[in-house]
Motif scaffolding. Structure first.
Motif, mmCIF file in Angstrom:
data_model
loop_
_atom_site.group_PDB
_atom_site.id
_atom_site.type_symbol
_atom_site.label_atom_id
_atom_site.label_comp_id
_atom_site.label_asym_id
_atom_site.label_seq_id
_atom_site.Cartn_x
_atom_site.Cartn_y
_atom_site.Cartn_z
ATOM 1 N N ASP A 191 -6.234 -1.930 -3.543
ATOM 2 C CA ASP A 191 -5.637 -2.392 -4.799
ATOM 3 C C ASP A 191 -4.135 -2.542 -4.605
ATOM 4 O O ASP A 191 -3.435 -1.552 -4.346
ATOM 5 N N VAL A 192 -3.629 -3.782 -4.738
ATOM 6 C CA VAL A 192 -2.198 -4.040 -4.563
ATOM 7 C C VAL A 192 -1.527 -4.445 -5.866
ATOM 8 O O VAL A 192 -0.408 -4.958 -5.854
ATOM 9 N N ASP A 193 -2.184 -4.214 -6.987
ATOM 10 C CA ASP A 193 -1.586 -4.465 -8.295
ATOM 11 C C ASP A 193 -0.410 -3.509 -8.510
ATOM 12 O O ASP A 193 -0.380 -2.404 -7.960
ATOM 13 N N VAL A 194 0.555 -3.902 -9.338
ATOM 14 C CA VAL A 194 1.701 -3.035 -9.600
ATOM 15 C C VAL A 194 1.298 -1.766 -10.339
ATOM 16 O O VAL A 194 1.978 -0.735 -10.255
ATOM 17 N N HIS A 195 0.173 -1.812 -11.059
ATOM 18 C CA HIS A 195 -0.341 -0.653 -11.767
ATOM 19 C C HIS A 195 -1.472 -0.009 -10.962
ATOM 20 O O HIS A 195 -2.263 -0.704 -10.324
ATOM 21 N N HIS A 196 -1.568 1.303 -11.041
ATOM 22 C CA HIS A 196 -2.647 2.007 -10.370
ATOM 23 C C HIS A 196 -4.001 1.572 -10.908
ATOM 24 O O HIS A 196 -4.177 1.415 -12.126
ATOM 25 N N GLY A 197 -4.985 1.412 -10.023
ATOM 26 C CA GLY A 197 -6.339 1.054 -10.429
ATOM 27 C C GLY A 197 -7.107 2.290 -10.863
ATOM 28 O O GLY A 197 -8.042 2.737 -10.174
ATOM 29 N N ASN A 198 -6.729 2.840 -12.013
ATOM 30 C CA ASN A 198 -7.295 4.122 -12.438
ATOM 31 C C ASN A 198 -8.781 4.045 -12.733
ATOM 32 O O ASN A 198 -9.528 4.992 -12.470
ATOM 33 N N ILE A 215 -1.916 0.906 -3.919
ATOM 34 C CA ILE A 215 -0.456 0.895 -3.775
ATOM 35 C C ILE A 215 0.107 0.391 -5.097
ATOM 36 O O ILE A 215 -0.256 -0.687 -5.558
ATOM 37 N N HIS A 216 1.038 1.164 -5.696
ATOM 38 C CA HIS A 216 1.444 0.825 -7.062
ATOM 39 C C HIS A 216 2.764 1.512 -7.390
ATOM 40 O O HIS A 216 3.197 2.430 -6.685
ATOM 41 N N ALA A 217 3.372 1.087 -8.483
ATOM 42 C CA ALA A 217 4.585 1.745 -8.962
ATOM 43 C C ALA A 217 4.250 3.164 -9.419
ATOM 44 O O ALA A 217 3.203 3.414 -10.015
ATOM 45 N N ASP A 218 5.125 4.084 -9.116
ATOM 46 C CA ASP A 218 4.931 5.494 -9.439
ATOM 47 C C ASP A 218 4.582 5.664 -10.923
ATOM 48 O O ASP A 218 5.358 5.266 -11.804
ATOM 49 N N PRO A 219 3.419 6.258 -11.228
ATOM 50 C CA PRO A 219 2.985 6.359 -12.617
ATOM 51 C C PRO A 219 3.677 7.470 -13.412
ATOM 52 O O PRO A 219 3.374 7.645 -14.595
ATOM 53 N N ALA A 220 4.583 8.207 -12.806
ATOM 54 C CA ALA A 220 5.271 9.259 -13.550
ATOM 55 C C ALA A 220 5.960 8.696 -14.792
ATOM 56 O O ALA A 220 6.018 9.357 -15.839
ATOM 57 N N HIS A 229 -1.358 9.458 -8.930
ATOM 58 C CA HIS A 229 -0.428 10.303 -8.197
ATOM 59 C C HIS A 229 -0.978 10.617 -6.797
ATOM 60 O O HIS A 229 -2.177 10.542 -6.543
ATOM 61 N N GLY A 230 -0.084 10.969 -5.899
ATOM 62 C CA GLY A 230 -0.452 11.103 -4.500
ATOM 63 C C GLY A 230 -1.407 12.233 -4.190
ATOM 64 O O GLY A 230 -2.048 12.228 -3.142
ATOM 65 N N ASN A 231 -1.499 13.227 -5.095
ATOM 66 C CA ASN A 231 -2.384 14.369 -4.827
ATOM 67 C C ASN A 231 -3.819 14.120 -5.257
ATOM 68 O O ASN A 231 -4.663 15.008 -5.107
ATOM 69 N N GLU A 232 -4.121 12.943 -5.763
ATOM 70 C CA GLU A 232 -5.481 12.613 -6.202
ATOM 71 C C GLU A 232 -6.248 12.053 -5.012
ATOM 72 O O GLU A 232 -6.136 10.881 -4.676
ATOM 73 N N ARG A 233 -7.065 12.895 -4.388
ATOM 74 C CA ARG A 233 -7.711 12.562 -3.116
ATOM 75 C C ARG A 233 -9.208 12.343 -3.243
ATOM 76 O O ARG A 233 -9.863 11.997 -2.273
ATOM 77 N N GLY A 234 -9.785 12.556 -4.436
ATOM 78 C CA GLY A 234 -11.215 12.501 -4.630
ATOM 79 C C GLY A 234 -11.733 13.867 -5.032
ATOM 80 O O GLY A 234 -10.986 14.854 -5.087
ATOM 81 N N ALA A 235 -13.037 13.939 -5.311
ATOM 82 C CA ALA A 235 -13.657 15.201 -5.718
ATOM 83 C C ALA A 235 -15.039 15.291 -5.093
ATOM 84 O O ALA A 235 -15.704 14.280 -4.858
ATOM 85 N N GLY A 236 -15.506 16.532 -4.844
ATOM 86 C CA GLY A 236 -16.830 16.715 -4.261
ATOM 87 C C GLY A 236 -16.961 15.966 -2.948
ATOM 88 O O GLY A 236 -16.107 16.077 -2.063
ATOM 89 N N TYR A 241 -11.619 10.302 0.240
ATOM 90 C CA TYR A 241 -12.039 8.900 0.157
ATOM 91 C C TYR A 241 -11.267 8.130 -0.918
ATOM 92 O O TYR A 241 -11.618 7.010 -1.246
ATOM 93 N N ASN A 242 -10.218 8.746 -1.460
ATOM 94 C CA ASN A 242 -9.309 8.077 -2.395
ATOM 95 C C ASN A 242 -7.888 8.306 -1.914
ATOM 96 O O ASN A 242 -7.498 9.438 -1.621
ATOM 97 N N LEU A 243 -7.121 7.242 -1.801
ATOM 98 C CA LEU A 243 -5.736 7.337 -1.343
ATOM 99 C C LEU A 243 -4.836 6.592 -2.311
ATOM 100 O O LEU A 243 -5.011 5.382 -2.532
ATOM 101 N N ASN A 244 -3.880 7.315 -2.900
ATOM 102 C CA ASN A 244 -2.868 6.704 -3.755
ATOM 103 C C ASN A 244 -1.526 6.701 -3.042
ATOM 104 O O ASN A 244 -1.114 7.731 -2.473
ATOM 105 N N LEU A 245 -0.847 5.567 -3.087
ATOM 106 C CA LEU A 245 0.440 5.401 -2.434
ATOM 107 C C LEU A 245 1.455 4.901 -3.467
ATOM 108 O O LEU A 245 1.788 3.717 -3.510
ATOM 109 N N PRO A 246 1.938 5.800 -4.340
ATOM 110 C CA PRO A 246 2.898 5.394 -5.370
ATOM 111 C C PRO A 246 4.270 5.090 -4.774
ATOM 112 O O PRO A 246 4.727 5.758 -3.842
ATOM 113 N N LEU A 247 4.916 4.074 -5.323
ATOM 114 C CA LEU A 247 6.204 3.608 -4.830
ATOM 115 C C LEU A 247 7.258 3.708 -5.932
ATOM 116 O O LEU A 247 6.962 3.569 -7.124
#
Length: 340
Positions: A191-198, A215-220, A229-236, A241-247
């Motif tokens: 996902d290369v949209d400016v917003h996170h693909g939540n 890859i998206h603008a920092d959602p803070a 946010h970068g600490n959201e890595r997936g669950a179970g 298998y989930n990677l967030n790269l906020p800029l």
């Protein structure tokens, strides 16, 4: 490259949008179709209409309760005395486990995350055919095509399995990835949209069979605020298998391309057979949302970098709002990919 679009996608014409306490015209205007189509044609795309694969691919990700809501809520809303012309929520549950109301007003609050996804007369039809455009694109890749472009409008990456939001109703990129997975291919969503693909993240968060990278603008201080946010890595089973790269806001081409390298390394490490790119063009320096500062040539570099994976790729349109360069940015991204 084949491009897919259905004229019924014009039928969604949202009027309501609220930002910073002000009611404004919706940025997700039908005019986006004209500019994006011209941009795709300038890149050499040949447009075809999607096939109707039915509700199956949609229901593979979206609950039957939610599909029923989307299909029927506009008609039900019109029966409310004094109701507005669009379905807009004014109350929300505290959490997703709260009771499910019978009221149309209550169900709107349950299934619509914000006021940026008003439902009008043509919304369900447009969202349905937007999803079918993504499904047809996935089928092209499953049949051996190297690349395709689905002009999905309304967009989809903010839609969860049972929740609309941020202009989105059905998660087109997720539906395409699930279709590809069901055909036996290992699919990654980039996902290369400016917003996170939540919504995309939420759908696949506890799964290990589809990789999600955003890859998206920092959602803070930027929509969607609560996710991305970068600490959201997936669950179970989905941990890792989930990677967030906020800029940082205002990040430009060179810094973005370095982070894109990290995203592409993760896709390669997943062993993907195919990539679904949630192609937001709203990272553009002149986009109305002003989150990042990618230039038109920068989109060409992004397309070329994605091509470097050497994998069949489906571009699924997400954001990118009305500015003079919208079509040119799409042309740059697609020609950058094709020329690499």
């Amino acid at each position: 490259m084949k491009a897919i679009f259905d004229d019924r996608q014009w039928h969604h014409d949202p009027k309501h949008f609220m930002a910073n306490g002000k009611v404004l015209p919706s940025p997700e205007q039908p005019e986006r179709i004209t500019r994006l189509r011209h941009g795709a044609e300038a890149a050499g795309c040949d447009f075809i209409a999607p096939k109707d694969a039915g509700l199956g691919p949609i229901a593979a990700l979206h609950s039957p309760e939610y599909v029923t809501f989307l299909k029927n809520i506009y008609t039900r809303w019109q029966r409310i005395e004094g109701a507005g012309e669009e379905v807009i929520p004014n109350i929300h549950p505290a959490n997703r486990s709260d009771n499910y109301p019978k009221s149309a007003v209550g169900q709107a609050g349950f299934h619509q995350a914000d006021t940026a996804c008003p439902i009008g007369k043509g919304t369900w039809e447009a969202a349905y055919w937007s999803a079918q455009s993504a499904v047809t694109g996935a089928d092209l890749l499953a049949d051996g095509a190297r690349a395709g472009y689905a002009l999905c409008r309304p967009p989809g990456h903010h839609a969860y399995g049972d929740l609309a939001g941020g202009f989105c109703f059905l998660n087109n990129a997720g539906i395409a990835a699930e279709r590809l997975r069901a055909s036996g291919l290992r699919a990654a969503i980039l996902d290369v949209d400016v917003h996170h693909g939540n919504g995309t993240q939420g759908i696949f968060y506890d799964r290990d069979d589809v990789l999600t990278v955003s890859i998206h603008a920092d959602p803070a201080r930027f929509y969607p605020f609560f996710w991305g946010h970068g600490n959201e890595r997936g669950a179970g089973r989905g941990i890792g298998y989930n990677l967030n790269l906020p800029l940082a806001r205002g990040t430009g081409d060179d810094a973005y391309l370095k982070v894109l390298d990290t995203a592409l390394e993760r896709v390669a490490a997943f062993g993907a057979d195919v990539v679904v790119v949630a192609l937001g063009l709203d990272a553009y320096v002149g986009d109305p949302f002003k989150g990042l500062a990618i230039t038109t040539p920068g989109f060409g570099r992004i397309g070329a970098a994605i091509a470097g994976l050497g994998l069949p790729t489906l571009f699924v349109q997400e954001g990118g709002y009305l500015c003079d360069e919208l079509g040119e940015n799409l042309t740059a991204a697609l020609t950058g990919f094709e020329g690499a």
